[in-house]
Design an enzyme around this catalytic site. Sequence first.
Site, mmCIF file in Angstrom:
data_model
loop_
_atom_site.group_PDB
_atom_site.id
_atom_site.type_symbol
_atom_site.label_atom_id
_atom_site.label_comp_id
_atom_site.label_asym_id
_atom_site.label_seq_id
_atom_site.Cartn_x
_atom_site.Cartn_y
_atom_site.Cartn_z
ATOM 1 N N SER A 111 -142.408 -28.243 27.795
ATOM 2 C CA SER A 111 -142.669 -29.601 28.278
ATOM 3 C C SER A 111 -141.514 -30.034 29.165
ATOM 4 O O SER A 111 -140.388 -29.567 29.001
ATOM 5 C CB SER A 111 -142.801 -30.517 27.071
ATOM 6 O OG SER A 111 -142.519 -31.842 27.438
ATOM 7 N N SER A 112 -141.798 -30.965 30.078
ATOM 8 C CA SER A 112 -140.739 -31.403 30.997
ATOM 9 C C SER A 112 -139.653 -32.210 30.273
ATOM 10 O O SER A 112 -138.603 -32.476 30.845
ATOM 11 C CB SER A 112 -141.337 -32.218 32.135
ATOM 12 O OG SER A 112 -142.049 -33.307 31.612
ATOM 13 N N CYS A 113 -139.892 -32.577 29.002
ATOM 14 C CA CYS A 113 -138.865 -33.345 28.272
ATOM 15 C C CYS A 113 -137.672 -32.471 27.863
ATOM 16 O O CYS A 113 -136.711 -32.974 27.294
ATOM 17 C CB CYS A 113 -139.457 -34.057 27.073
ATOM 18 S SG CYS A 113 -139.935 -32.937 25.773
ATOM 19 N N TYR A 140 -138.219 -33.124 19.477
ATOM 20 C CA TYR A 140 -139.281 -32.352 20.124
ATOM 21 C C TYR A 140 -138.690 -31.477 21.235
ATOM 22 O O TYR A 140 -138.995 -30.278 21.340
ATOM 23 C CB TYR A 140 -140.288 -33.347 20.696
ATOM 24 C CG TYR A 140 -141.481 -32.738 21.371
ATOM 25 C CD1 TYR A 140 -142.454 -32.081 20.622
ATOM 26 C CD2 TYR A 140 -141.660 -32.834 22.744
ATOM 27 C CE1 TYR A 140 -143.560 -31.547 21.239
ATOM 28 C CE2 TYR A 140 -142.769 -32.304 23.363
ATOM 29 C CZ TYR A 140 -143.722 -31.659 22.606
ATOM 30 O OH TYR A 140 -144.821 -31.118 23.218
ATOM 31 N N LYS A 144 -138.533 -27.385 21.715
ATOM 32 C CA LYS A 144 -139.061 -26.682 22.897
ATOM 33 C C LYS A 144 -137.980 -25.808 23.547
ATOM 34 O O LYS A 144 -138.251 -24.695 23.989
ATOM 35 C CB LYS A 144 -139.582 -27.698 23.922
ATOM 36 C CG LYS A 144 -140.840 -28.407 23.489
ATOM 37 C CD LYS A 144 -141.991 -27.429 23.469
ATOM 38 C CE LYS A 144 -143.270 -28.038 22.974
ATOM 39 N NZ LYS A 144 -144.312 -27.043 22.724
ATOM 40 N N HIS A 183 -151.415 -41.613 26.336
ATOM 41 C CA HIS A 183 -150.522 -41.645 27.491
ATOM 42 C C HIS A 183 -151.057 -42.640 28.524
ATOM 43 O O HIS A 183 -152.201 -43.060 28.451
ATOM 44 C CB HIS A 183 -150.410 -40.238 28.102
ATOM 45 C CG HIS A 183 -149.735 -39.265 27.210
ATOM 46 N ND1 HIS A 183 -150.244 -38.014 26.933
ATOM 47 C CD2 HIS A 183 -148.589 -39.359 26.509
ATOM 48 C CE1 HIS A 183 -149.430 -37.383 26.099
ATOM 49 N NE2 HIS A 183 -148.418 -38.186 25.833
#
Length: 327
Positions: A111-113, A140, A144, A183
């Site tokens: 994920s981009s987070c 999270y 990842k 979202h």
Amino acid sequence: MNFMKKSARIFVAGHGGLAGSAIVSRLRGAGYDNLLLAGRGELDLLDQGAVRAFFAAERPEYVFLAAAKVGGIHANNTYPAEFLYENLTIQGNVIHSAWLAGVRRLLFLGSSCIYPRLAPQPMKETDLLTGELEPTNEPYAIAKIAGLKMCEAYNRQYGTRFVAVMPTNLYGPGDNFHPENSHVLPALIRRFHEARLAGAPEVIVWGSGTPLREFLYIDEMADGSLFVMNLDEATLAGHLLRYPKPCFVNLGSGVEVSIRQLAETIREVVGYGGKLTFDASKPDGAPRKLLDVSAMKALGWEAKVSLRQGVEETYAWFLRNIERVRG
Ligand SMILES: NC(=O)c1ccc[n+]([C@@H]2O[C@H](COP(=O)([O-])OP(=O)(O)OC[C@H]3O[C@@H](n4cnc5c(N)ncnc54)[C@H](OP(=O)(O)O)[C@@H]3O)[C@@H](O)[C@H]2O)c1
């Protein structure tokens, strides 16, 4: 030339989710019909023994790892222990078992987070671990990062071909339209739709409308994922398996839109004629969040579906599934 043969045995972990179901459709559409699918009832990916036994018995050749504990800011803040434990455990079980079972290639969905909160924009793969993470989803993001580092470590030590993609915000058919837990894009579709039906004079959107965000249509995420898994051996090795080069690529549209542009697009698609008002007293979040997609472009893939097209498809799905969505 596709690397994976059409008869290849492919396990899609998390096939019932937004990302997993799009990957299954894309694979089926491309003629892959030897898919291995097991829902949580048949295989709990938190159960190490069960996952090992599954891989040993079923012997998948390729794995798409799209199973994860996923949620918004509220869920991340309320259940940080579960986000860390479940994601670390699921990916640890699947990646390790894939190695034990001799899986030829595995694709881990990140994920981009994973990128630092203040990473320069657009965010490049090399920005990983260059700064502090966004605190609201740190557990999270840590999981990842551990997942992609696990892929990297297995590639280095065991010569596996375990790579990863980092998708930006995804949306599309099958999305979550829950009024509180969804979202921004599906939430706005629902709100404009309900406002149109109710004849409401105004829809209020939180924030100033100026933050810039990137969205990727779910089928394109699936297409890009399949593209990476089908790279020829030399390209995969040259770009994603040469440590310390990252073993992952960003997967985005490369297009940023303001929340205002997003809301206007959705309003037009839904056909809502009322007023659109921004409540600037509400928080905006980061001013800009965009992935640098040049690595994926260099490999030969880029997104093609416009936001308008994607929103139209998503709204059409919403209308077909409205009873289920309301539930
Ligand atoms: N959605 C996005 O905008 C987005 C953006 C970037 C990256 N991603 C990545 O894409 C991946 C999938 O996300 P998603 O949006 O598709 O999530 P999702 O819709 O919640 O799907 C997750 C899937 O994982 C399964 N799963 C979770 N725990 C499991 C367990 N213990 N055993 C077996 N299956 C389990 C779920 O099964 P159940 O239905 O039984 O719970 C579900 O099918 C994640 O890694 C996420 O980081 C998503």
